[in-house]
Enzyme design. Structure first.
Site, PDB file in Angstrom:
ATOM      1  N   LYS A  51       0.880  -1.177   0.000  1.00 14.11           N
ATOM      2  CA  LYS A  51       0.000   0.000   0.000  1.00 14.11           C
ATOM      3  C   LYS A  51       0.919   1.229   0.000  1.00 14.11           C
ATOM      4  CE  LYS A  51      -3.996   1.916   2.472  1.00 14.11           C
ATOM      5  NZ  LYS A  51      -4.826   2.259   1.307  1.00 14.11           N
TER       6      LYS A  51
HETATM    7  N1  PMP Z   1      -7.740  -1.765  -2.576  1.00 10.51           N
HETATM    8  C1  PMP Z   1      -7.161  -0.556  -2.546  1.00 10.51           C
HETATM    9  C2  PMP Z   1      -6.466  -0.064  -3.776  1.00 10.51           C
HETATM   10  C3  PMP Z   1      -7.217   0.226  -1.382  1.00 10.51           C
HETATM   11  O1  PMP Z   1      -6.664   1.444  -1.356  1.00 10.51           O
HETATM   12  C4  PMP Z   1      -7.899  -0.260  -0.249  1.00 10.51           C
HETATM   13  C5  PMP Z   1      -7.976   0.580   0.990  1.00 10.51           C
HETATM   14  N2  PMP Z   1      -6.904   0.352   1.841  1.00 10.51           N
HETATM   15  C6  PMP Z   1      -8.483  -1.533  -0.326  1.00 10.51           C
HETATM   16  C7  PMP Z   1      -8.381  -2.257  -1.502  1.00 10.51           C
HETATM   17  C8  PMP Z   1      -9.198  -2.127   0.855  1.00 10.51           C
HETATM   18  O2  PMP Z   1      -8.259  -2.478   1.861  1.00 10.51           O
HETATM   19  P1  PMP Z   1      -8.654  -2.428   3.388  1.00 10.51           P
HETATM   20  O3  PMP Z   1      -9.855  -3.258   3.546  1.00 10.51           O
HETATM   21  O4  PMP Z   1      -7.455  -2.978   4.075  1.00 10.51           O
HETATM   22  O5  PMP Z   1      -8.910  -0.997   3.737  1.00 10.51           O
END
Ligand code: PMP
Length: 318
Positions: A158
């Site tokens: 991320k």
């Molecule tokens: N995909 C992307 C590209 C994201 O930015 C996020 C947000 N973090 C998610 C999926 C969902 O991840 P999470 O459930 O950990 O927030």
């Protein structure tokens, strides 16, 4: 739209006033997008504010840092403690917490790794990311922008730079009047939203793309997989074509900021009955009970935040 009001921001061990949380204009991260961050939510519960799946978010942030050769000067426990401290100092609930590891020192040159790796943590009031229709069903479009292939930009991390792709897809969808974009992977299979994973439901089974579709492995995604399995619904990871998505019984997004958001329309196609379907509603119902501390079975996913700011030992940089 995300609010940006906060009170204090944690910067390398100090709680700094919101307006004074500054970084140098020649910072490596600003120029090259090399930062890794998390989005985490804290919720009000009958036992006070609780942070959802804190350890999982910290673990993912450290994995992201590892991929980008950022040696984090703090341990996972120190980061978790600092996040709790920041939430306590801002006391918004629900709250959106944003820790970021970045190279903030002036350091031009893409391979220049001389600057320090710093940690900042903000906590701001949380809103509904996908707007007023988040619980009744949002409209999404298939984006003309595809996910970068993970052998170019790893979707597993991320990282700040990944969001150039989300930005292009997101503003294109917004300009066309949609609440969200659905990006395809390089093969043309469904990947994810700009900040959410995606699920479809067909005949009481849940399907979601796997890592080979260049997705972020979402913490909410994993929570949905566990909740749905516990409810007795099979959950299958597989490549998903656009046609499978458009003809699904139900579709929903999952993400920290978006939470669980049913999709009622994709482009010109309505999904199912155009309202949240029974499986989506069942999963949403348990999810919101879990995050608000009403499901003892999942109590280990919640980390309590003390009500009054407490003295927390400042972690020393290693
Ligand atoms: N995909 C992307 C590209 C994201 O930015 C996020 C947000 N973090 C998610 C999926 C969902 O991840 P999470 O459930 O950990 O927030």
């Amino acid at each position: 739209m995300m609010s940006t009001e906060g009170k204090k921001i944690w910067m390398d061990g100090e709680l700094v006033d919101f307006a004074n949380a500054r970084v140098h204009v020649l910072s490596h991260s600003l120029h090259y997008g090399v930062g890794v961050f998390e989005g985490i939510r804290a919720y009000p519960t009958s036992k006070g504010t609780m942070i959802f799946r804190l350890a999982d978010h910290v673990r993912r942030m450290l994995s992201s840092a590892h991929i980008y050769r950022m040696v984090c000067p703090y341990t996972a426990e120190e980061i978790a403690r600092a996040i709790v401290e920041t939430q306590a100092a801002n006391d918004f609930s629900p709250s959106y917490i944003r820790p970021i590891l970045y190279r903030g020192d002036p350091a031009l040159g893409v391979k220049n790794l001389k600057g320090r790796v710093s940690l900042a943590i903000a906590a701001i009031p949380a809103k509904k990311y996908l707007g007023a229709n988040s619980e009744t069903g949002v409209r999404a479009k298939i984006s003309p922008f595809r996910k970068p292939q993970s052998d170019s930009i790893p979707s597993f991390a991320k990282a700040s730079g990944n969001y150039l792709n989300s930005y292009l897809a997101g503003i294109d969808a917004a300009e066309d009047g949609y609440e969200e974009a659905i990006l395809l992977d390089h093969r043309g299979f469904v990947a994810e939203g700009t900040g959410e994973n995606i699920f479809l439901v067909r005949e009481n089974r849940l399907y979601t793309p796997g890592l080979e579709s260049d997705i972020l492995l979402g913490v909410t995604r994993r929570s949905v997989q566990e909740i749905a399995s516990d409810l007795g619904y099979p959950v299958i990871e597989k490549p998903i074509s656009v046609n499978e998505l458009l003809t699904a019984d139900e579709v929903f997004f999952s993400g920290t900021y978006a939470e669980i958001a049913p999709v009622r329309e994709i482009g010109h196609s309505s999904i199912g009955q155009g309202t949240p379907g029974p499986v989506t509603k069942a999963v949403m119902n348990v999810f919101y009970r879990v995050v608000h501390g009403e499901e003892p079975k999942y109590a280990s996913w919640l980390t309590p935040v003390p009500t009054a700011p407490r003295a927390v030992a400042r972690p020393a940089r290693r």
